[in-house]
Write a protein that holds these residues in place. Structure first.
Motif, PDB file in Angstrom:
ATOM      1  N   GLN A 161      58.419  43.001  33.347  1.00  0.00           N
ATOM      2  CA  GLN A 161      56.992  41.787  34.117  1.00  0.00           C
ATOM      3  C   GLN A 161      56.992  42.057  35.938  1.00  0.00           C
ATOM      4  N   ARG A 162      57.318  43.263  35.613  1.00  0.00           N
ATOM      5  CA  ARG A 162      56.835  43.451  37.318  1.00  0.00           C
ATOM      6  C   ARG A 162      55.723  44.564  36.873  1.00  0.00           C
ATOM      7  N   ARG A 163      55.059  45.059  35.896  1.00  0.00           N
ATOM      8  CA  ARG A 163      53.799  45.757  35.763  1.00  0.00           C
ATOM      9  C   ARG A 163      52.739  44.709  35.120  1.00  0.00           C
ATOM     10  N   TYR A 164      53.230  43.902  34.543  1.00  0.00           N
ATOM     11  CA  TYR A 164      52.585  42.755  34.649  1.00  0.00           C
ATOM     12  C   TYR A 164      52.568  42.057  35.987  1.00  0.00           C
ATOM     13  N   ILE A 165      52.883  42.506  36.641  1.00  0.00           N
ATOM     14  CA  ILE A 165      52.566  40.882  38.225  1.00  0.00           C
ATOM     15  C   ILE A 165      51.892  42.331  38.468  1.00  0.00           C
ATOM     16  N   ALA A 166      51.564  43.779  39.024  1.00  0.00           N
ATOM     17  CA  ALA A 166      51.142  44.638  39.084  1.00  0.00           C
ATOM     18  C   ALA A 166      49.605  44.798  38.344  1.00  0.00           C
ATOM     19  N   LEU A 167      50.101  44.664  37.542  1.00  0.00           N
ATOM     20  CA  LEU A 167      48.503  44.209  36.688  1.00  0.00           C
ATOM     21  C   LEU A 167      48.028  42.971  37.046  1.00  0.00           C
ATOM     22  N   GLY A 168      48.175  41.718  37.075  1.00  0.00           N
ATOM     23  CA  GLY A 168      46.849  41.523  37.774  1.00  0.00           C
ATOM     24  C   GLY A 168      46.427  41.466  40.076  1.00  0.00           C
ATOM     25  N   TYR A 169      47.572  42.393  40.553  1.00  0.00           N
ATOM     26  CA  TYR A 169      46.997  42.158  41.236  1.00  0.00           C
ATOM     27  C   TYR A 169      46.010  43.896  41.545  1.00  0.00           C
ATOM     28  N   LEU A 170      45.948  44.432  40.048  1.00  0.00           N
ATOM     29  CA  LEU A 170      45.288  45.427  40.233  1.00  0.00           C
ATOM     30  C   LEU A 170      43.211  44.968  39.633  1.00  0.00           C
ATOM     31  N   MET A 171      44.053  43.549  38.592  1.00  0.00           N
ATOM     32  CA  MET A 171      42.433  43.063  38.348  1.00  0.00           C
ATOM     33  C   MET A 171      42.032  41.989  39.653  1.00  0.00           C
ATOM     34  N   PHE A 172      42.717  41.591  40.413  1.00  0.00           N
ATOM     35  CA  PHE A 172      42.158  41.028  41.470  1.00  0.00           C
ATOM     36  C   PHE A 172      41.130  42.401  42.432  1.00  0.00           C
ATOM     37  N   GLY A 173      42.291  43.596  42.627  1.00  0.00           N
ATOM     38  CA  GLY A 173      41.130  44.477  43.297  1.00  0.00           C
ATOM     39  C   GLY A 173      40.344  44.893  42.035  1.00  0.00           C
ATOM     40  N   ALA A 174      39.766  44.646  41.467  1.00  0.00           N
ATOM     41  CA  ALA A 174      38.995  45.958  39.968  1.00  0.00           C
ATOM     42  C   ALA A 174      38.010  44.208  40.898  1.00  0.00           C
ATOM     43  N   ALA A 175      38.315  43.269  40.494  1.00  0.00           N
ATOM     44  CA  ALA A 175      36.923  41.872  40.573  1.00  0.00           C
ATOM     45  C   ALA A 175      36.241  41.823  42.297  1.00  0.00           C
ATOM     46  N   ALA A 176      37.126  42.225  42.753  1.00  0.00           N
ATOM     47  CA  ALA A 176      37.330  42.601  44.922  1.00  0.00           C
ATOM     48  C   ALA A 176      36.562  43.656  44.615  1.00  0.00           C
ATOM     49  N   TRP A 177      36.570  45.037  44.286  1.00  0.00           N
ATOM     50  CA  TRP A 177      35.810  46.045  43.779  1.00  0.00           C
ATOM     51  C   TRP A 177      34.483  45.865  43.769  1.00  0.00           C
ATOM     52  N   LEU A 178      34.467  45.385  42.375  1.00  0.00           N
ATOM     53  CA  LEU A 178      33.140  44.344  41.860  1.00  0.00           C
ATOM     54  C   LEU A 178      32.144  44.721  42.023  1.00  0.00           C
ATOM     55  N   LEU A 179      32.922  42.798  43.270  1.00  0.00           N
ATOM     56  CA  LEU A 179      31.486  42.121  44.155  1.00  0.00           C
ATOM     57  C   LEU A 179      31.259  43.166  45.194  1.00  0.00           C
ATOM     58  N   SER A 180      31.955  44.070  45.578  1.00  0.00           N
ATOM     59  CA  SER A 180      31.942  44.480  46.934  1.00  0.00           C
ATOM     60  C   SER A 180      30.626  45.711  46.256  1.00  0.00           C
ATOM     61  N   GLN A 181      30.679  45.818  45.429  1.00  0.00           N
ATOM     62  CA  GLN A 181      29.509  47.148  44.755  1.00  0.00           C
ATOM     63  C   GLN A 181      27.909  46.407  44.500  1.00  0.00           C
ATOM     64  N   ARG A 182      28.458  44.799  44.335  1.00  0.00           N
ATOM     65  CA  ARG A 182      27.142  43.672  44.045  1.00  0.00           C
ATOM     66  C   ARG A 182      26.422  43.353  44.981  1.00  0.00           C
ATOM     67  N   MET A 183      26.300  43.312  45.956  1.00  0.00           N
ATOM     68  CA  MET A 183      26.558  42.535  47.344  1.00  0.00           C
ATOM     69  C   MET A 183      24.782  43.324  47.792  1.00  0.00           C
ATOM     70  N   MET A 184      23.885  42.598  46.585  1.00  0.00           N
ATOM     71  CA  MET A 184      22.479  42.659  47.552  1.00  0.00           C
ATOM     72  C   MET A 184      21.314  41.947  46.714  1.00  0.00           C
ATOM     73  N   PRO A 185      20.730  41.297  47.984  1.00  0.00           N
ATOM     74  CA  PRO A 185      19.903  40.670  47.740  1.00  0.00           C
ATOM     75  C   PRO A 185      18.843  40.346  46.266  1.00  0.00           C
ATOM     76  N   GLY A 186      18.833  39.237  45.267  1.00  0.00           N
ATOM     77  CA  GLY A 186      18.585  39.118  44.257  1.00  0.00           C
ATOM     78  C   GLY A 186      19.444  39.680  42.732  1.00  0.00           C
ATOM     79  N   ALA A 187      20.579  39.472  43.288  1.00  0.00           N
ATOM     80  CA  ALA A 187      21.919  39.502  42.354  1.00  0.00           C
ATOM     81  C   ALA A 187      22.110  38.573  41.467  1.00  0.00           C
ATOM     82  N   SER A 188      21.911  37.991  40.382  1.00  0.00           N
ATOM     83  CA  SER A 188      21.875  37.939  39.675  1.00  0.00           C
ATOM     84  C   SER A 188      23.448  36.676  38.963  1.00  0.00           C
TER      85      SER A 188
END
Length: 505
Positions: free
Chosen positions: A347-374
């Protein structure tokens, strides 16, 4: 599983259909609290305009609800001993109905703040009560159907709230938001009356409870501490620490009052929140992961709608639809986890997976912050974040309370939801403070790059206004991008801690 055809060994009289209705009602009861908080956050600007409130005045309507909800979680256990958790749920839903109705007829910020306090006092403890009822009504191996209905009702209603809010505000009035909440609370009362097992019936009527014998010192200290702390965190939205350092004093005073609660409870012969039960290694580790999740969720819930509407220019209804779609995907993911999550090993690995997913989502958004993004560009990241709930929240819950008895579970879950209110407000306050500083810094840097040689021929006031709006938009997107990038690195660090720790196994 219970022997014979009964799904619940403690309630063999309930058919399968009655058990599923009972489970769905538990979720709907919880959803009353979730929807009240979500709708207020989504439609805050429109409600503030409707009662002609300044941002500082409107903040009281948010913190009064959260502070009252904190008190509700405190008194829940003691009231339930006298009137049962079924009786408490009915009482809370009744108070929430009255509170929502009062909100619908408010005309001033003071009236709304008082009405929201009434609503929070009723709705704030319903999540905890429903979760404790699951512990009381079913053995561990019988709880999966109850959790399934609980998730569908609670998370499903919370997911629908943004879209419903946008439709009500644009097609009717902000007051209809509270009318819908009142109807929802009243409908949940009818469901409770018709579906909760009779063995959860009250031993005393609410008016027979010995109110004078309650520990009012704890109630007053916790209520004042929560209100001061939450309002102080909220004030970070409107003041800069550099120019108003006294703003930082308010949250510290709130923390001091909350610390006084624990000192008083430690000395009390029959404490409402037993510190001795709350300081176990496993529980503190689980509470730490809970707190981080609610902090991050409060931050995310504040930044994403702001980013969609102010930063990227989407309409109110479009933003509401996006939040509802991702919320429903998250609800489906939680239901799938409820069905198959017990098969997961390590289970500890899956808790870590959850935070890695959260981090990946945040990183993806950080790279897509530009006017006109759909929306199509943003939706994968928003969906990924919504799917973190099973790993970060549900899995942590299963591990944190594994060794608690039913009575101790009530203490622990009450305190967990008190922490939830504070952590969510803290995340919102930090996000707002970051955006203030981030936008100001980015705006200064953008303006510094404009020279007289960049000015077009025929430059006039209209062009200046257009450039100013463009700079403001760019500054906000830069601040949001930087915040999400920092959040991604923080989530990776938490994931490493999750793998290394040994308390939750």
């Amino acid at each position: 599983m219970a022997t014979g055809s009964a799904m619940l060994g403690k309630h063999p009289d309930l058919s399968a259909a009655q058990v599923y209705l009972f489970a769905f009602t538990l979720g709907c009861t919880t959803g009353v609290d979730f929807v009240a908080s979500s709708m207020m956050g989504v439609a805050g600007t429109h409600i503030r305009g409707g009662i002609h409130a300044s941002p500082e005045d409107f903040l009281w309507s948010l913190t009064s609800y959260a502070a009252a909800a904190t008190v509700a979680n405190l008194i829940l256990g003691r009231l339930a001993k006298d009137i049962s958790y079924r009786g408490y749920s009915l009482l809370g839903l009744g108070i929430a109905t009255v509170g929502a109705t009062l909100c619908a007829v408010c005309n001033t910020p003071l009236e709304l703040s008082l009405a929201r306090a009434v609503q929070g006092l009723g709705a704030g403890g319903l999540f905890t009560a429903s979760r404790i009822i699951i512990q009381l009504a079913a053995a561990r191996e019988e709880r999966r159907p109850l959790f399934m209905g609980f998730n569908i009702g609670g998370m499903g209603l919370a997911a629908l709230a943004p879209w419903i809010t946008a439709v009500l505000v644009e097609d009717a009035s902000w007051r209809m938001i509270f009318v819908v909440q009142a109807i929802m609370s009243a409908a949940a009362m009818l469901l409770v009356l018709g579906s909760y097992p009779r063995r959860l019936a009250a031993s005393l009527a609410p008016w027979e409870v010995d109110v004078g014998g309650m520990d009012w010192v704890t109630v007053v200290l916790l209520g004042m501490g929560a209100l001061v702390l939450l309002h102080g965190l909220g004030d970070l939205r409107f003041y800069e620490l550099a120019s108003s350092p006294s703003v930082s004093v308010t949250p510290l005073v709130g923390l001091a009052l909350l610390a006084a609660v624990f000192v008083h409870q430690h000395r009390h012969p029959d404490p409402w929140l037993n510190p001795r039960l709350l300081f176990g290694r496993r529980y503190l580790a689980g509470l730490g992961f809970y707190t981080l999740y609610y902090f991050l969720n409060g931050l995310w819930a504040y930044v994403v709608p702001t980013m969609l509407q102010s930063g990227l220019g989407f309409t109110f209804q479009t933003a509401g639809k996006v939040l509802t779609v991702t919320g429903l995907i998250g609800c489906a993911g939680l239901c799938a986890f409820t069905y198959a999550g017990t098969r997961l090993k390590g289970q500890r690995r899956y808790i870590a997976l959850g935070y890695l997913m959260f981090g990946a989502a945040a990183w993806l958004l950080s790279q897509r912050m530009m006017p006109g993004a759909s929306i199509a560009v943003l939706l994968p990241a928003l969906t990924l974040q919504s799917l973190t709930t099973p790993f970060i929240l549900a899995l942590v819950a299963g591990l944190t309370y594994a060794e608690f008895s039913v009575e101790d579970f009530a203490h622990a879950y009450q305190f967990k939801n008190i922490v939830r209110q504070i952590a969510t407000a803290g995340g919102t306050g930090v996000a707002s403070l970051w955006l203030q500083y981030g936008e100001a810094l980015a705006r200064t840097q953008l303006v510094a790059r404009i020279t007289p040689f960049d000015l077009p021929a025929g430059f006039d006031a209209a062009t200046l206004a257009s450039w100013s709006m463009l700079i403001d938009q760019q500054a906000q997107l830069i601040a949001v991008s930087n915040l999400f990038a920092l959040l991604a690195f923080a989530c990776v660090a938490v994931a490493l801690v999750a793998v290394a720790q040994r308390a939750l196994r």
